[in-house]
Design a protein around this motif. Structure first.
Motif, short mmCIF file in Angstrom:
data_model
loop_
_atom_site.label_atom_id
_atom_site.label_comp_id
_atom_site.label_asym_id
_atom_site.label_seq_id
_atom_site.Cartn_x
_atom_site.Cartn_y
_atom_site.Cartn_z
N TYR A 88 0.85 -1.19 0.00
CA TYR A 88 0.00 0.00 0.00
C TYR A 88 0.88 1.24 0.00
O TYR A 88 2.04 1.17 0.39
N PRO A 89 0.32 2.40 -0.38
CA PRO A 89 1.14 3.62 -0.33
C PRO A 89 1.64 3.86 1.09
O PRO A 89 0.90 3.74 2.07
N CYS A 90 2.90 4.18 1.17
CA CYS A 90 3.54 4.47 2.44
C CYS A 90 2.96 5.77 3.02
O CYS A 90 2.62 6.67 2.27
N PRO A 91 2.84 5.88 4.35
CA PRO A 91 2.37 7.13 4.94
C PRO A 91 3.49 8.18 4.94
O PRO A 91 4.14 8.44 5.95
N HIS A 92 3.75 8.72 3.79
CA HIS A 92 4.88 9.61 3.58
C HIS A 92 4.54 10.51 2.39
O HIS A 92 3.72 10.14 1.54
N PRO A 93 5.16 11.69 2.28
CA PRO A 93 4.89 12.53 1.10
C PRO A 93 5.22 11.82 -0.23
O PRO A 93 4.63 12.16 -1.25
N ASN A 94 6.13 10.84 -0.20
CA ASN A 94 6.44 10.08 -1.42
C ASN A 94 5.52 8.88 -1.61
O ASN A 94 5.66 8.13 -2.56
N GLY A 95 4.60 8.69 -0.68
CA GLY A 95 3.66 7.58 -0.74
C GLY A 95 2.26 8.07 -1.05
O GLY A 95 1.95 8.47 -2.16
N GLY A 142 0.48 -5.20 7.17
CA GLY A 142 0.79 -6.43 6.47
C GLY A 142 -0.40 -7.38 6.48
O GLY A 142 -0.69 -8.05 5.51
N THR A 143 -1.10 -7.44 7.59
CA THR A 143 -2.30 -8.28 7.68
C THR A 143 -3.58 -7.46 7.53
O THR A 143 -4.65 -8.02 7.36
N ALA A 144 -3.45 -6.15 7.61
CA ALA A 144 -4.61 -5.26 7.45
C ALA A 144 -4.21 -4.08 6.58
O ALA A 144 -3.06 -3.66 6.59
N PRO A 145 -5.16 -3.55 5.83
CA PRO A 145 -4.84 -2.37 5.00
C PRO A 145 -4.60 -1.15 5.88
O PRO A 145 -4.89 -1.17 7.08
N PRO A 146 -4.09 -0.07 5.30
CA PRO A 146 -3.92 1.15 6.07
C PRO A 146 -5.28 1.65 6.57
O PRO A 146 -6.31 1.31 6.01
N PHE A 147 -5.25 2.42 7.61
CA PHE A 147 -6.50 2.98 8.11
C PHE A 147 -6.37 4.48 8.25
O PHE A 147 -5.27 5.02 8.33
N ILE A 148 -7.52 5.13 8.27
CA ILE A 148 -7.58 6.59 8.32
C ILE A 148 -8.41 7.01 9.52
O ILE A 148 -9.52 6.48 9.73
#
Length: 155
Positions: A88-95, A142-148
């Motif tokens: 998934y996109p990294c939690p970063h400005p480059n992600g 890794g086992t779960a998608p990113p969350f917001i």
């Protein structure tokens, strides 16, 4: 007909209604604050766009077999190199920030791709309290998608 009738003429009633309308138009914006609702709607839209972008990136990462959590691989989408964390996109400005098109009213604060605890915040800079009018995007485990996590108390 009576020589002396009591009551208002139609013209007098129309003039009073027009005056009341003018007063309502000038006074209503002072009593109705729609700015907060608009900022919350902006956060809702940004959240939906983040989730959609994260899912699209994940599909491409799976196709290219770049879902490793031990490294931060890069994929190219829409002319942008996007850093990944667990596919998934990294939690970063480059992600995640590169997967979205935002204007200058959205500030990207922080960002960390290292480890599974990375987070980045998207704050609405024009809010009365931008630190409490934000979305916090957290890395995939890794086992779960990113969350917001959405915070609207400062909107």
């Amino acid at each position: 007909m009576h020589k002396y009738s009591k009551g208002f003429t139609l013209i007098e009633l129309v003039i009073v209604i027009i005056i009341i309308g003018i007063i309502a138009i000038t006074a209503a914006p002072r009593f109705i604050e729609l700015g907060s609702d608009a900022r919350i709607a902006t956060l809702d839209s940004l959240e939906a766009n983040m989730l959609s972008a994260a899912n699209l990136v994940n599909v491409k990462a799976r196709i290219e077999d770049k879902t490793d959590c031990a490294s931060d691989p890069i994929i190219e989408m829409g002319g942008q190199n996007i850093t990944l964390r667990c596919g998934y996109p990294c939690p970063h400005p480059n992600g995640i920030a590169r997967t979205l098109v935002t204007d200058d009213s959205v500030q990207w604060i922080g960002g960390n791709c290292a480890g599974l605890l990375g987070r980045i915040e998207a704050r609405l800079s024009k809010a009365p309290d931008p630190t409490n009018c934000k979305l916090r995007y957290a890395a995939s485990t890794g086992t779960a998608p990113p969350f917001i996590i959405k915070t609207t108390s400062g909107c």
